[in-house]
Write a protein that holds these residues in place. Structure first.
Motif, PDB file in Angstrom:
ATOM      1  N   ASP A 121      31.623  36.650  49.668  1.00 60.87           N
ATOM      2  CA  ASP A 121      32.110  36.434  48.454  1.00 60.87           C
ATOM      3  C   ASP A 121      32.443  37.440  47.806  1.00 60.87           C
ATOM      4  OD1 ASP A 121      33.779  34.781  46.727  1.00 60.87           O
ATOM      5  OD2 ASP A 121      31.971  34.354  45.626  1.00 60.87           O
ATOM      6  N   VAL A 122      31.540  38.048  47.071  1.00 62.66           N
ATOM      7  CA  VAL A 122      31.671  39.403  46.364  1.00 62.66           C
ATOM      8  C   VAL A 122      32.366  40.548  47.009  1.00 62.66           C
ATOM      9  CG1 VAL A 122      30.418  41.501  45.012  1.00 62.66           C
ATOM     10  CG2 VAL A 122      29.546  38.903  45.128  1.00 62.66           C
ATOM     11  N   ASN A 123      32.104  40.773  48.304  1.00 70.47           N
ATOM     12  CA  ASN A 123      32.738  41.807  49.169  1.00 70.47           C
ATOM     13  C   ASN A 123      34.474  41.551  49.190  1.00 70.47           C
ATOM     14  OD1 ASN A 123      30.517  42.620  51.805  1.00 70.47           O
ATOM     15  ND2 ASN A 123      31.931  43.917  50.677  1.00 70.47           N
ATOM     16  N   ASN A 124      34.703  40.231  49.154  1.00 76.24           N
ATOM     17  CA  ASN A 124      35.948  39.613  49.534  1.00 76.24           C
ATOM     18  C   ASN A 124      36.626  39.897  48.083  1.00 76.24           C
ATOM     19  OD1 ASN A 124      38.131  38.121  50.935  1.00 76.24           O
ATOM     20  ND2 ASN A 124      37.932  37.027  49.110  1.00 76.24           N
ATOM     21  N   GLU A 125      36.061  39.514  47.050  1.00 80.26           N
ATOM     22  CA  GLU A 125      36.603  39.974  45.744  1.00 80.26           C
ATOM     23  C   GLU A 125      36.977  41.092  45.481  1.00 80.26           C
ATOM     24  OE1 GLU A 125      35.761  38.131  41.196  1.00 80.26           O
ATOM     25  OE2 GLU A 125      34.034  38.312  42.711  1.00 80.26           O
ATOM     26  N   VAL A 126      35.919  42.200  45.684  1.00 82.63           N
ATOM     27  CA  VAL A 126      36.004  43.483  45.368  1.00 82.63           C
ATOM     28  C   VAL A 126      37.160  44.066  46.181  1.00 82.63           C
ATOM     29  CG1 VAL A 126      34.998  45.894  45.560  1.00 82.63           C
ATOM     30  CG2 VAL A 126      33.724  43.915  44.743  1.00 82.63           C
ATOM     31  N   LEU A 127      37.087  43.660  47.548  1.00 80.10           N
ATOM     32  CA  LEU A 127      38.156  44.360  48.518  1.00 80.10           C
ATOM     33  C   LEU A 127      39.647  43.867  48.049  1.00 80.10           C
ATOM     34  CD1 LEU A 127      36.690  43.921  51.924  1.00 80.10           C
ATOM     35  CD2 LEU A 127      37.089  46.150  50.676  1.00 80.10           C
ATOM     36  N   SER A 128      39.925  42.682  47.455  1.00 80.16           N
ATOM     37  CA  SER A 128      41.041  42.080  47.093  1.00 80.16           C
ATOM     38  C   SER A 128      41.491  42.685  45.799  1.00 80.16           C
ATOM     39  CB  SER A 128      40.967  40.669  46.886  1.00 80.16           C
ATOM     40  OG  SER A 128      40.701  39.877  48.207  1.00 80.16           O
ATOM     41  N   ASN A 129      40.685  43.351  44.936  1.00 82.01           N
ATOM     42  CA  ASN A 129      40.877  43.979  43.626  1.00 82.01           C
ATOM     43  C   ASN A 129      40.562  45.618  43.814  1.00 82.01           C
ATOM     44  OD1 ASN A 129      41.809  41.435  41.991  1.00 82.01           O
ATOM     45  ND2 ASN A 129      39.983  40.974  42.880  1.00 82.01           N
ATOM     46  N   MET A 130      40.745  46.090  44.737  1.00 83.50           N
ATOM     47  CA  MET A 130      40.521  47.593  44.970  1.00 83.50           C
ATOM     48  C   MET A 130      41.162  48.482  43.841  1.00 83.50           C
ATOM     49  SD  MET A 130      37.688  48.586  46.443  1.00 83.50           S
ATOM     50  CE  MET A 130      37.952  50.244  46.302  1.00 83.50           C
ATOM     51  N   LYS A 131      42.657  48.342  43.441  1.00 80.42           N
ATOM     52  CA  LYS A 131      43.119  49.136  42.624  1.00 80.42           C
ATOM     53  C   LYS A 131      42.615  49.136  41.163  1.00 80.42           C
ATOM     54  CE  LYS A 131      47.869  50.495  41.200  1.00 80.42           C
ATOM     55  NZ  LYS A 131      49.275  50.271  41.356  1.00 80.42           N
ATOM     56  N   ILE A 132      42.061  47.958  40.801  1.00 73.51           N
ATOM     57  CA  ILE A 132      41.220  47.818  39.552  1.00 73.51           C
ATOM     58  C   ILE A 132      39.977  48.481  39.560  1.00 73.51           C
ATOM     59  CG2 ILE A 132      40.475  46.313  38.033  1.00 73.51           C
ATOM     60  CD1 ILE A 132      43.607  46.260  38.087  1.00 73.51           C
ATOM     61  N   VAL A 133      39.442  48.205  40.597  1.00 68.26           N
ATOM     62  CA  VAL A 133      37.790  48.868  40.918  1.00 68.26           C
ATOM     63  C   VAL A 133      38.214  50.565  40.844  1.00 68.26           C
ATOM     64  CG1 VAL A 133      36.179  49.382  42.345  1.00 68.26           C
ATOM     65  CG2 VAL A 133      37.051  47.188  42.095  1.00 68.26           C
ATOM     66  N   LYS A 134      39.291  50.854  41.322  1.00 66.89           N
ATOM     67  CA  LYS A 134      39.510  52.378  41.368  1.00 66.89           C
ATOM     68  C   LYS A 134      40.075  52.778  39.969  1.00 66.89           C
ATOM     69  CE  LYS A 134      39.953  53.222  46.201  1.00 66.89           C
ATOM     70  NZ  LYS A 134      38.824  54.225  46.281  1.00 66.89           N
ATOM     71  N   LEU A 135      40.964  52.148  39.442  1.00 66.11           N
ATOM     72  CA  LEU A 135      41.327  52.526  37.968  1.00 66.11           C
ATOM     73  C   LEU A 135      40.223  52.718  36.913  1.00 66.11           C
ATOM     74  CD1 LEU A 135      44.716  50.612  37.893  1.00 66.11           C
ATOM     75  CD2 LEU A 135      44.480  52.913  38.281  1.00 66.11           C
ATOM     76  N   GLN A 136      39.309  51.853  37.177  1.00 68.64           N
ATOM     77  CA  GLN A 136      38.373  51.820  36.149  1.00 68.64           C
ATOM     78  C   GLN A 136      37.009  52.478  36.588  1.00 68.64           C
ATOM     79  OE1 GLN A 136      38.775  50.304  33.445  1.00 68.64           O
ATOM     80  NE2 GLN A 136      40.449  49.107  33.655  1.00 68.64           N
ATOM     81  N   GLY A 137      37.178  53.037  37.909  1.00 73.52           N
ATOM     82  CA  GLY A 137      35.961  53.804  38.207  1.00 73.52           C
ATOM     83  C   GLY A 137      34.538  53.215  38.368  1.00 73.52           C
ATOM     84  N   PRO A 173      45.775  45.051  55.645  1.00 72.84           N
ATOM     85  CA  PRO A 173      45.281  43.779  55.023  1.00 72.84           C
ATOM     86  C   PRO A 173      43.990  43.454  54.508  1.00 72.84           C
ATOM     87  CG  PRO A 173      46.717  43.413  56.712  1.00 72.84           C
ATOM     88  CD  PRO A 173      46.170  44.803  56.860  1.00 72.84           C
ATOM     89  N   VAL A 174      43.680  42.752  53.637  1.00 79.81           N
ATOM     90  CA  VAL A 174      42.223  42.451  53.148  1.00 79.81           C
ATOM     91  C   VAL A 174      41.292  41.894  54.268  1.00 79.81           C
ATOM     92  CG1 VAL A 174      40.740  41.291  51.580  1.00 79.81           C
ATOM     93  CG2 VAL A 174      42.878  42.589  50.592  1.00 79.81           C
ATOM     94  N   GLY A 175      42.264  40.738  54.840  1.00 81.09           N
ATOM     95  CA  GLY A 175      41.569  40.028  56.038  1.00 81.09           C
ATOM     96  C   GLY A 175      41.045  41.036  57.163  1.00 81.09           C
ATOM     97  N   ARG A 176      41.713  42.020  57.242  1.00 82.67           N
ATOM     98  CA  ARG A 176      41.232  42.932  58.289  1.00 82.67           C
ATOM     99  C   ARG A 176      39.849  43.641  57.954  1.00 82.67           C
ATOM    100  NH1 ARG A 176      45.568  47.214  60.094  1.00 82.67           N
ATOM    101  NH2 ARG A 176      46.758  45.179  60.553  1.00 82.67           N
ATOM    102  N   ILE A 177      39.768  44.003  56.562  1.00 85.23           N
ATOM    103  CA  ILE A 177      38.766  44.583  56.401  1.00 85.23           C
ATOM    104  C   ILE A 177      37.500  43.665  56.228  1.00 85.23           C
ATOM    105  CG2 ILE A 177      37.761  46.320  54.576  1.00 85.23           C
ATOM    106  CD1 ILE A 177      40.522  46.890  53.706  1.00 85.23           C
ATOM    107  N   VAL A 178      37.904  42.483  55.712  1.00 84.04           N
ATOM    108  CA  VAL A 178      37.063  41.504  55.687  1.00 84.04           C
ATOM    109  C   VAL A 178      36.285  41.125  56.964  1.00 84.04           C
ATOM    110  CG1 VAL A 178      36.442  39.210  54.950  1.00 84.04           C
ATOM    111  CG2 VAL A 178      37.804  40.569  53.443  1.00 84.04           C
ATOM    112  N   ASN A 179      37.235  41.391  57.973  1.00 89.06           N
ATOM    113  CA  ASN A 179      36.572  40.822  59.322  1.00 89.06           C
ATOM    114  C   ASN A 179      35.370  41.884  59.750  1.00 89.06           C
ATOM    115  OD1 ASN A 179      36.374  40.002  61.936  1.00 89.06           O
ATOM    116  ND2 ASN A 179      38.268  40.608  62.692  1.00 89.06           N
TER     117      ASN A 179
END
Length: 1502
Positions: A388-404, A1011-1017
């Protein structure tokens, strides 16, 4: 293409005959070769004939692939000839997809080595095949030939062998749904309260074939015992010097025939089980997906995306795996019973000693199984949390990177991973004990039986001993399989329970029409609540579900302002007894008195909207505007009053829902199965102001849009989602939740007038409920009434004139706040706020490279023709990375082309071995298997030696040595199993860490095109394979391989002539394996790759659940899932077919080994007949040979599976090779100190392109931005506005040049230091599951008081002001509708329990907390009302007074009070000066922009 064709001329002739309406019995057409032996033989029943195929031959498939534009005309009769004949509906697909799927059932041209070959697909159950092909799976050979003739199989190649009709997703799903509905009805009517059973439904739907497979297994198991009987007879034969050699030959033939029968029965048994498992997985996946689309709002909040992904991956797979060996539940006991029967014949009552061992082990195994079940449940819960956390982070990677925040989330995910691995290690230990215990049972049974035999005074005979050993070997398999089956049953039981609870969870109920007679929306005295606020069950804290529900109802009663004191007292008084039973404390009912006021989302709402009416809803942040729309859609729990809707609705959400599809696909959405209404489609694009954008997009409306619209700006996403609404012409009501927030002022005016007023209200006479903060448009006479909301209630309602004429009304204050924005704000800020240092920087040529408006009149005239064009070009929000990609193809990369080719490279095996502990561990594991096999051989040899040399007085000595050998075998077995499992756990841990690190540090371009689904796989299915499947397969492979090697060594030693036959058998064995493995490996790769779209579709569906339901798009998306599942299951179907094809051929090798070992021993009779020693050794050799068939087949099967599971490692390592975006930490970071201190930014010849194949976006930008200045950035589409932020944060590295901040080259410092010192306030706010505290401060660097102060400043939290904060601007001075009570308030995934405005305020609070010297704002206040916007601007001016602020402009009023305006054009700075100076120039791009905007504002006001 094919070296041989399995389709005879007769079959092709019959198909052609059927196509033109012929009949096989007619004489008009004669078959060219009417062979009597051309039997019809189908795998559905090995005896029954299969019906003739209905496949027909198409004539011109090229016409299907043309990009013919859809028109609003009914289909002609000729269209049928272009439809696929197996039922695939092209209307449900895009044109590109239809051209692919049109290959089914047609004659296609496929190019291979420049040779064009026609083929007719072979469909099991419908196509003709002869008995030999059906019996030996020879119909699979053409695919093997194809796989060996090319480097890589493609999904199109699999269309030659489509799924059998009984395995098609729709057929399977419909059968399960029928049984599940019947089971639910039966359960609801049951007086015992029995819950519906998924297992029963699956059995009733697909159990007949499963039972038929059991008959084949019964025949197989009976033939197993022919081997020991023949072995006993052969030993007696060899002990007789005068025995007839024909007796020995007859025995050899008998055992060979029985082995052949066993082989065919076993393969077809497995094939049927595979198909049954395929159907079961298909049913579960579709059922879970369809259930996800009807989940209630409360259930959706309780179910994370990761949990639902695991239902479709892990749980569905475990239920599928159960079918393969579920029959072992009965055949294990059959084999055990028959083994004991024959052992009684050999050893008499002594075999009861072995039976006693079995009876003792059964209850012990039951307790271990229960333990494993509890461990499995805990493991699945831990895995759900991590995915669940994996998927959430991958879906919002731009925000994660912008905030460091990469390191913060890495730590969080790895903590969850450690918890998961802790549970997995416990489960592995239980599994090791179970495996060792049951593998040791045959040894203990043999020891107990022989000990009893000796204690009863018997003398061990070589024939009895070796026959008993053969029976013990047979006994080994069911005893070995029982723990596996029990393990599978435990896992499947947990999965059945999890899936059952999910399928029985509460469903969304559509709002009914109630008593309404006409088309209308009506809410009467409505009070509603979000059930996400319901406390979660916490057994550790004593909060059971019953207690939780009781407290929830009490809280709701308290929270209703209309609920009388008598009602509350009655509810409390009537439940006093229940309180005592539930164990309430005295003060527990009153413990949350202060919080119940915020439970209700809407209070006493009275509102109606009829057809042809435009009702506007306005109010402050968190006032309940979006909640009002959600209650009409049925997404809120109704506490009191009523809500009724009579008519169809179309819905625009506040956060636009965009899928990974084309622009056209997103607009058509749930209507893709209908013909395109060209006129309506054109109007939708026009009134939503998309025409200009489509001209800029690389492929117009066929341009692919990334997941969540990642390659579109906020305004483009909003207009695209709005166009989807407009295209739904039959809707009676349009629920538009703030569609004007993300667009420019001129675009907003266009949308309001052309789309909402002209198209929806005037032309269509539809009802429109418009939620908006743009109150300046509401003076339009077509606005029938305006509802003003505050704190979840409608406090004012009436016409614009009535509300605006009342100076004391809240609406008047909103109008006043809106009027204070814009150029009035600019005019009041004509002050020189720039320091002398800044002015000097502007006027110094050395400081500023070029900032002037020297553009020639001719060029300027060509750039600007009309006011509308000025605004459209200069203020467009189009993403530069998309608009400049004219030459690019599909945005998303194709995983089918990315996958590896050929054998899994040895480096992949070495990488896993290195992660598992290195070569030393590998050698120790191999040595342990070698020692274990040597001990087993020694045990059997010692038994033979004992039977020849044992005497009555020393029988117990032989028995002791035999016991010691067996105990040593058990110890070595435990060591090798434990060693390989623990090594696997170590490898899993390291591979996951490496994958996570690489993904988190991958460049943003990777996430834009993947696609996020590919990474989640990778993180879900592939890691599951590495965690559990890979190690189990490797253990089985090494065990069976050592057994085969041991057998060949023993047989060759006893009968040297056997080696003559061994050489060709090994050659055949290796040839068949190599021939098979290449195709099998490619099928497994296709299977793995084709799973990713399933997870991607699920993630997108859950993101847009409310939109999907509002548009009724469930069937369309279910059809998409079924198509994807058919593709993936085809690969699995062919994989299992290939396994059966190979197994039959390798079992023939095993049968040959048995035959030659027997015949060699028989031929030696002439020399060694009557020799007891030779008879014993020959019996030992044959006993080993009897077990080799199963071991040989299993070893190849496991070798293939091992390589297939190694593909998961290959896929993980493939991502581990991704390039990094740059070092996140550098040694020089420590020397920076308090950097940056001023915030001066200097671009020096900066050049940047988004991807290597795209042109430059920044083309040598030279500009110096003074420290502490406020910059507004404007420019035409593709000018490079957004790219400035991208370059500053190094989301994309410069191609040339450099950027310096306070004199430091940002390319020379770590990413973490850079990004944490630049605050970014994006247009689309994103939050993560956790708490308010973790979203504000994930690194725990600030104290609570500071965080509370910041929340108070933005108006999200009421706190007592300290003396130090009195002078600051703060939103806490005004009434704020906030549900935030403390820093520990829960934030659900994506911040779904907060309004969009609250999420935006929380993001602003986060940037204020950081006190960054550089702040980048991208339309940060789009989702808040005008009054809040004004106050936020004041707060930001005070909070960021000493910071350099860069505002990327989408609205001209947001940058009018800036110190400088930067006008970008063609990747260069064309103008850079104060707004006052730019407006005073005669030739200024910015002046033209401002003039056009001012006229637009004046028109709106008039």
């Amino acid at each position: 293409m094919f070296k041989r064709n399995i389709f005879s001329p007769k079959r092709l002739f019959r198909r052609k005959k059927r196509e033109i309406g012929g009949d096989d019995n007619e004489n008009e057409l004669q078959s060219p070769d009417n062979h009597d032996d051309d039997l019809s033989f189908g795998v559905d029943d090995m005896v029954d004939n299969v019906q003739d195929s209905d496949l027909s031959i198409e004539h011109d498939t090229d016409l299907v692939t043309e990009q013919t534009p859809l028109v609003n005309n009914p289909p002609s009769d000729d269209r049928d000839e272009f439809l696929p004949v197996v039922g695939t509906d092209l209307s449900d697909m895009s044109l590109a997809e239809s051209s692919i799927y049109s290959g089914y059932g047609s004659v296609l041209e496929e190019s291979n080595d420049d040779k064009s070959v026609d083929y007719v697909p072979f469909t099991l159950e419908t196509s003709h095949l002869n008995w030999f092909s059906a019996l030996t799976f020879n119909w699979f050979v053409p695919l093997l030939e194809l796989g060996n003739s090319k480097d890589q199989l493609n999904p199109d190649d699999l269309k030659r062998f489509p799924l059998p009709p009984s395995c098609k997703t729709k057929t399977v799903s419909d059968a399960f749904k029928l049984e599940w509905n019947h089971e639910k009805v039966k359960s609801s009517s049951s007086k015992k309260g029995q819950e519906p059973s998924i297992a029963k439904c699956l059995f009733r739907a697909y159990g007949i074939d499963f039972l038929k497979a059991g008959l084949l297994k019964l025949i197989h198991d009976v033939n197993i015992f022919v081997g020991p009987v023949v072995l006993h007879a052969l030993i007696q034969f060899l002990r007789k010097p005068d025995a007839d050699i024909y007796e020995g030959i007859l025995l050899t033939v008998a055992v060979s025939i029985s082995q052949t029968i066993m082989s065919f029965c076993l393969r077809h048994y497995f094939f049927r089980c595979y198909l049954c498992g395929l159907r079961m997985r298909t049913a579960i996946v579709v059922a879970v997906y369809e259930k996800a689309m009807v989940l209630s709002s409360a259930e959706r909040q309780q179910r994370s995306v990761g949990e639902i992904v695991n239902f479709m991956t892990v749980d569905a797979q475990r239920i599928q795996d159960l079918t393969t060996y579920l029959h072992a539940v009965w055949y294990s006991f059959l084999q055990i019973g028959l083994s004991l029967y024959f052992l009684w014949q050999q050893l008499g009552q002594s075999c009861l000693g072995g039976l006693a061992v079995i009876l003792v082990m059964i209850p012990l195994n039951k307790s271990i199984a229960g333990w494993m079940g509890r461990l499995q449940k805990s493991l699945m819960e831990a895995r759900d949390a991590r995915v669940d956390v994996n998927n959430e982070v991958l879906s919002n990677m731009k925000i994660v990177k912008l905030q460091g925040w990469e390191s913060s989330f890495k730590t969080k995910i790895l903590q969850l991973r450690d918890i998961e691995l802790t549970h997995l290690s416990r489960y592995v230990m239980a599994n090791v004990l179970s495996i060792v215990m049951w593998t040791a049972v045959p040894l203990l049974v043999a020891l107990a039986s022989f000990a009893t035999y000796i204690f009863l005074g018997n003398e061990l005979d070589v024939a009895n001993a070796l026959t008993s050993l053969a029976l013990f070997d047979i006994l080994r398999f069911p005893l070995f399989m029982l723990p596996q089956v029990i393990n599978n049953l435990v896992e499947a039981s947990v999965s059945f329970t999890r899936v059952r609870k999910f399928l029985l969870s509460e469903e969304h109920e559509a709002v009914s029409s109630g008593s309404l007679k006409e088309k209308e929306i009506c809410v009467r005295d409505g009070t509603f609540v979000y059930e996400s606020k319901k406390p979660k069950v916490d057994l550790t804290a004593g909060l059971t579900e019953e207690k939780r529900n009781f407290l929830w109802e009490i809280d709701l009663l308290k929270a209703q302002l209309h609920a009388s004191e008598e009602q509350l007292k009655t509810a409390t008084r009537d439940s006093v007894e229940q309180q005592d039973d539930l164990g309430f404390e005295d003060n527990e009912l009153n413990s949350n008195e202060s919080n119940v006021q915020d439970l209700l989302a809407l209070k006493r709402i009275n509102l109606s909207c009829a057809k042809g009416e435009l009702v506007a809803v306005v109010g402050d942040v968190a006032g309940g505007k979006s909640s009002l729309v959600n209650c009409i859609l049925g997404e809120l729990k109704q506490v009191a009053g009523s809500v009724s809707v009579k008519g169809k609705t179309a819905y625009f959400p506040q956060t636009p829902f965009i899928m990974n599809d084309t622009v056209q696909g997103n607009i058509l959405f749930g209507r893709r199965n209908e013909y395109l209404d060209a006129e309506l489609y054109k109007r939708a694009i026009s009134c939503c102001a998309l025409e200009h954008d489509l001209k800029l997009l690389s492929h117009g409306d066929k341009t692919e849009i990334g997941e969540r619209g990642i390659n579109l700006s906020g305004g483009q996403k909003a207009r695209l989602a709005l166009a989807r609404c407009v295209y739904v012409s039959e809707a009676d009501f349009y629920l538009l939740d703030d569609p004007l927030a993300a667009v420019d002022a001129h675009v907003g005016a266009h949308i309001f007038q052309k789309c909402i007023i002209d198209e929806l209200v005037k032309k269509r006479k539809k009802g429109v409920l418009l939620v908006t903060n743009a109150v300046q448009y509401l003076s339009d006479p077509n606005v029938h009434k305006i509802a003003v909301m505050q704190a979840g209630s409608i406090i004012e309602i009436g016409s614009y004139i009535d509300l605006s004429s009342n100076g004391d009304s809240v609406f008047s204050s909103l109008l006043a706040a809106a009027g204070s924005k814009g150029f009035s704000e600019y005019k009041s800020s004509q002050k020189d706020s720039i320091t002398s240092t800044t002015l000097q920087a502007i006027n110094t040529p050395n400081k500023m490279s070029i900032i002037s408006s020297s553009t020639s009149p001719e060029i300027r005239q060509s750039q600007i023709s009309t006011e509308a064009e000025v605004i459209a070009d200069l203020m467009s929000e189009t993403n530069e990375s998309t608009t400049l990609g004219k030459a690019s193809e599909a945005l998303m990369t194709d995983e089918f082309t990315e996958r590896e080719k050929g054998h899994v490279d040895k480096d992949i095996y070495l990488a896993w071995l290195a992660a598992a502990g290195g070569f030393c561990i590998g050698l120790l594991v191999l040595l342990s298997y070698a020692v274990d096999q040597s001990v087993i051989i020694a045990s059997k040899w010692w038994l033979t030696y004992w039977s020849r040399n044992g005497k009555e007085e020393d029988e117990f000595t032989f028995l002791k040595i035999y016991a010691i050998i067996n105990v040593c075998a058990i110890i070595t077995m435990f060591i090798r199993v434990l060693m390989i499992f623990m090594s696997g756990l170590r490898a899993s841990r390291l591979l996951y860490v490496n994958l996570l690190e690489v993904i988190l540090e991958a460049p943003m371009a990777f996430f834009d095109t993947t696609p996020v689904g590919r990474i989640v796989n990778r993180f879900a299915k592939d890691m599951y394979n590495i965690d559990e499947k890979l190690v189990a397969t490797m253990r089985s492979y090494l065990a069976t391989l050592s057994s085969v090697i041991g057998t060949i060594v023993v047989v060759s030693f006893v009968t040297p002539y056997f080696t003559i036959a061994l050489i060709p058998m090994i050659g055949f064995y290796a040839n068949q394996q190599n021939y098979f493995t290449k195709t099998y490996r490619e099928l497994k790769r296709i299977d793995a790759v084709s799973r990713s779209p399933l997870y991607a579709l699920l993630g997108e569906t859950l993101d847009g659940l409310t939109v999907i339901r509002a548009f009724g798009a469930q069937n369309t998306l279910t059809n998409r899932l079924q198509e994807m599942l058919d593709t993936q299951q085809t690969a699995y179907f062919l994989t299992t077919t290939g396994q059966c094809w190979l197994a039959i051929r390798l079992e023939m090798v095993g049968t040959s080994i048995i035959f030659f070992s027997c015949i060699c021993a028989v031929l030696e009779h002439a020399v060694n007949g009557g020799n007891e020693v030779y008879a014993g050794l020959a019996g030992l050799s044959i006993s080993f040979a009897l077990s080799v068939t199963q071991s040989l087949n299993w070893s190849v099967r496991m070798a293939s599976d091992l390589e297939a599971h190694m593909i998961s490692v290959e896929r993980v390592k493939q991502y581990c090779r991704l390039p990094s975006e740059g070092s996140h930490h550098l040694p020089s970071d420590a020397t920076l100190g308090n950097w940056p201190s001023i915030g001066e930014i200097k671009f020096s010849s900066a050049k940047l392109r988004y991807r290597p194949n795209l042109p430059l976006v920044l083309k040598g930008l030279d500009i110096t931005i003074p420290g502490r200045s406020k910059i507004g950035v404007a420019g035409r589409t593709g000018a490079g506005k957004s790219t400035i932020m991208t370059a500053l944060l190094r989301l994309v590295e410069l191609s040339d040049g450099k950027i310096e901040i306070d004199g430091v080259d940002i390319s020379k410092i770590g990413m973490n230091v850079l990004r944490r010192n630049i605050a970014v306030i994006p247009q689309d706010p994103s939050l993560f599951s956790g708490t308010i505290r973790t979203n504000l401060d994930p690194f725990h660097t600030f104290d609570d008081e500071r965080m509370k102060e910041v929340l108070s400043i933005v108006g999200l939290l009421k706190v007592e002001k300290s003396a130090s904060s009195q002078s600051l601007y703060s939103l806490s001075d005004r009434k704020v509708s906030s549900s935030i009570q403390s820093l520990d308030d829960e934030v659900l995934e994506g911040g779904s329990n907060l309004s969009c405005g609250q999420r935006q305020l929380l993001v602003i609070a986060r940037s204020i907390l950081c006190k960054s010297k550089i702040v980048i704002m991208d339309e940060a206040t789009a989702s808040v009302d005008a009054a809040t916007d004004t106050m936020i601007q004041d707060v930001m001016r005070s909070q960021f007074m000493d910071s350099t602020c860069i505002t990327i402009a989408h609205r001209i009023n947001t940058i009018m009070d800036s110190d400088f305006i930067l006008v970008m054009d063609d990747g260069l700075a064309k103008e850079f000066d104060s707004p006052k100076n730019l407006l005073s120039r005669d030739k200024s791009l910015f002046k033209d922009l401002y003039s056009a905007w001012e006229k637009e504002q004046n028109r709106n006001e008039s």
